[in-house]
Design an enzyme around this catalytic site. Structure first.
Site, PDB file in Angstrom:
ATOM      1  CB  THR A   1      -5.519 -25.767  18.600  1.00 18.92           C
ATOM      2  OG1 THR A   1      -4.693 -26.639  17.828  1.00 18.92           O
ATOM      3  CG2 THR A   1      -5.245 -24.324  18.201  1.00 18.92           C
ATOM      4  NE  ARG A   2     -12.083 -25.283  19.048  1.00 17.92           N
ATOM      5  CZ  ARG A   2     -13.340 -25.133  18.657  1.00 17.92           C
ATOM      6  NH1 ARG A   2     -14.268 -24.842  19.544  1.00 17.92           N
ATOM      7  NH2 ARG A   2     -13.679 -25.256  17.390  1.00 17.92           N
TER       8      ARG A   2
ATOM      9  CB  SER B   1      -8.080 -33.583  15.537  1.00 18.08           C
ATOM     10  OG  SER B   1      -9.300 -34.281  15.746  1.00 18.08           O
TER      11      SER B   1
ATOM     12  CE  LYS C   1     -19.490 -30.868  19.023  1.00 20.13           C
ATOM     13  NZ  LYS C   1     -18.669 -30.089  18.086  1.00 20.13           N
ATOM     14  CG  ASP C   2     -18.313 -31.639  13.868  1.00 21.61           C
ATOM     15  OD1 ASP C   2     -18.786 -30.607  14.367  1.00 21.61           O
ATOM     16  OD2 ASP C   2     -17.241 -32.147  14.242  1.00 21.61           O
TER      17      ASP C   2
ATOM     18  CB  SER D   1     -20.492 -22.596  19.036  1.00 20.33           C
ATOM     19  OG  SER D   1     -21.876 -22.821  19.203  1.00 20.33           O
ATOM     20  CG  LEU D   2     -22.960 -18.004  15.004  1.00 18.47           C
ATOM     21  CD1 LEU D   2     -23.787 -17.821  13.735  1.00 18.47           C
ATOM     22  CD2 LEU D   2     -22.505 -16.648  15.521  1.00 18.47           C
ATOM     23  NE  ARG D   3     -24.720 -25.363  20.733  1.00 16.99           N
ATOM     24  CZ  ARG D   3     -24.112 -25.587  21.892  1.00 16.99           C
ATOM     25  NH1 ARG D   3     -24.752 -25.360  23.029  1.00 16.99           N
ATOM     26  NH2 ARG D   3     -22.868 -26.027  21.937  1.00 16.99           N
ATOM     27  NE  ARG D   4     -20.172 -24.961  22.956  1.00 21.56           N
ATOM     28  CZ  ARG D   4     -19.311 -25.808  22.419  1.00 21.56           C
ATOM     29  NH1 ARG D   4     -18.313 -25.359  21.661  1.00 21.56           N
ATOM     30  NH2 ARG D   4     -19.423 -27.095  22.640  1.00 21.56           N
TER      31      ARG D   4
ATOM     32  NE  ARG E   1     -11.922 -32.977  11.734  1.00 21.02           N
ATOM     33  CZ  ARG E   1     -12.453 -32.269  12.731  1.00 21.02           C
ATOM     34  NH1 ARG E   1     -13.620 -32.604  13.253  1.00 21.02           N
ATOM     35  NH2 ARG E   1     -11.800 -31.225  13.219  1.00 21.02           N
TER      36      ARG E   1
ATOM     37  CB  THR F   1     -17.383 -20.174  22.044  1.00 19.52           C
ATOM     38  OG1 THR F   1     -18.120 -21.126  21.257  1.00 19.52           O
ATOM     39  CG2 THR F   1     -18.240 -18.926  22.197  1.00 19.52           C
TER      40      THR F   1
ATOM     41  CB  CYS G   1     -22.060 -23.957  11.934  1.00 19.89           C
ATOM     42  SG  CYS G   1     -21.265 -23.438  10.430  1.00 19.89           S
TER      43      CYS G   1
ATOM     44  NE  ARG H   1     -12.881 -23.156  13.318  1.00 20.91           N
ATOM     45  CZ  ARG H   1     -12.619 -23.265  12.009  1.00 20.91           C
ATOM     46  NH1 ARG H   1     -12.761 -22.222  11.225  1.00 20.91           N
ATOM     47  NH2 ARG H   1     -12.216 -24.410  11.496  1.00 20.91           N
ATOM     48  N   GLY H   2      -9.909 -24.175  15.913  1.00 23.33           N
ATOM     49  CA  GLY H   2      -8.850 -25.155  16.084  1.00 23.33           C
ATOM     50  C   GLY H   2      -9.359 -26.402  16.772  1.00 23.33           C
ATOM     51  CG  ASN H   3      -6.614 -29.685  17.290  1.00 22.68           C
ATOM     52  OD1 ASN H   3      -6.231 -29.192  18.347  1.00 22.68           O
ATOM     53  ND2 ASN H   3      -5.759 -30.069  16.350  1.00 22.68           N
TER      54      ASN H   3
END
Length: 308
Positions: free
Chosen positions: A157-158, A18, A86-87, A132-135, A16, A130, A245, A152-154
């Site tokens: 961006t975040r 990014s 993790k992805d 992430s549902l985990r977070r 990718r 975030t 996810c 969202r975003g790289n």
């Protein structure tokens, strides 16, 4: 790609585009170049990079970050693909294998905020970003008063959205910040006992076509066996739970002083109607089969405690 004595030349890495993904690919490139191989990068934009207005759980999951890279491998335009582990989906498509897992960077989550030094300092109702549902479920268990909003975003961006004032704090992987020299942005790195990481967090995995025996043998020399076994146990928890996810699931394995592998896992209900469930299991894990069994044991404990 072809043999040049004992050296493989013209190895192409699909990545990718990014800044973090390029760092990861360039890191692997440097490791291979140190062994005498000629290596180039093929930058690509994935669907996961393009869709920024919806959560990953609603548009196909983290596999959206790897599908285009796998197509490049299948078509012969690239030889290897470097991923944040993790992805990577728990089950790869037929014809592809995970050739190695490199030595792991810090697996923890990190709180980033321009104003607040810790989670406890955030005022009631503070906005934390975030996607992430985990977070989400772990943060709610720690601070149910917070407003948790999608982000969202790289990585850049975040951070920009945080600095523009859209959030009071955001939660990111410490590994990405450290790899890009942004460690000073970390207010606090959550210990796993407080906020359990995602399966594979902080680790890099290299994917290849299963028929590339010469590449698989080469990449094995880059692998960190202890971290590969630990992340294999984590991924086995997720695989056994049907994890993606869209499932608020955490799993983190650590080697103990006696040589046993301990795995902690957590599951939460994103609707908040069930309490957070946390379990752990510990066993010898001298090979991938034993690591997988340990992960499956942790998943069974989660289900017995009410996870689904």
């Amino acid at each position: 790609m072809y043999f040049l004595g004992a050296v493989l030349s013209n190895i192409v890495i699909a990545t990718r585009e990014s800044r973090l993904a390029l760092w990861q690919a360039e890191h692997v490139q440097a490791l291979l170049q140190e062994k005498g191989h000629s290596v180039s990068l093929l930058g690509m934009t994935t669907r996961g990079d393009q869709i920024l207005d919806k959560s990953l759980s609603k548009v196909g999951g983290k596999g959206l970050f790897v599908k285009e890279l796998e197509l490049a491998l299948e078509e012969g335009r690239a030889d290897i693909a470097v991923h944040s582990l993790k992805d990577v989906p728990m089950d790869l498509p037929e014809g592809f294998v995970l050739a190695c897992v490199l030595e792991r960077e810090d697996p923890r989550d990190a709180l980033v905020s321009p104003r607040y030094a810790s989670l406890d300092e955030l005022p009631q109702g503070a906005i934390v970003g975030t996607s992430s549902l985990r977070r989400v479920v772990l943060l709610r268990a720690l601070r149910p008063d917070l407003r948790i909003e999608p982000l969202r975003g790289n990585l850049d961006t975040r951070l920009r959205k945080l600095d523009e004032g859209h959030y009071d704090a955001i939660v990111l992987a410490a590994a990405g910040l450290k790899r890009l020299g942004l460690e000073e942005r970390i207010r606090v790195a959550f210990e796993p006992d407080t906020m359990l990481p995602a399966a594979g967090q902080g680790a890099l995995g290299i994917e290849v076509r299963a028929d590339r025996a010469e590449l698989i043998a080469l990449l094995a020399t880059l692998s960190h066996r202890g971290d590969w076994l630990a992340t294999a146990a984590e991924r086995a928890v997720s695989r056994s739970m049907g994890g993606s996810c869209s499932m608020p699931l955490a799993a983190h394995a650590r080697w103990q002083a006696d040589g046993a592998l301990r795995i902690d896992a957590a599951w939460g209900d994103p609707e908040g109607s069930a309490p957070l469930v946390r379990v752990h299991a510990e066993a010898e894990a001298a090979d991938f089969a034993q690591a997988g069994v340990l992960g499956e044991q942790a998943a069974a404990l989660l289900r017995a405690a009410g996870a689904h």
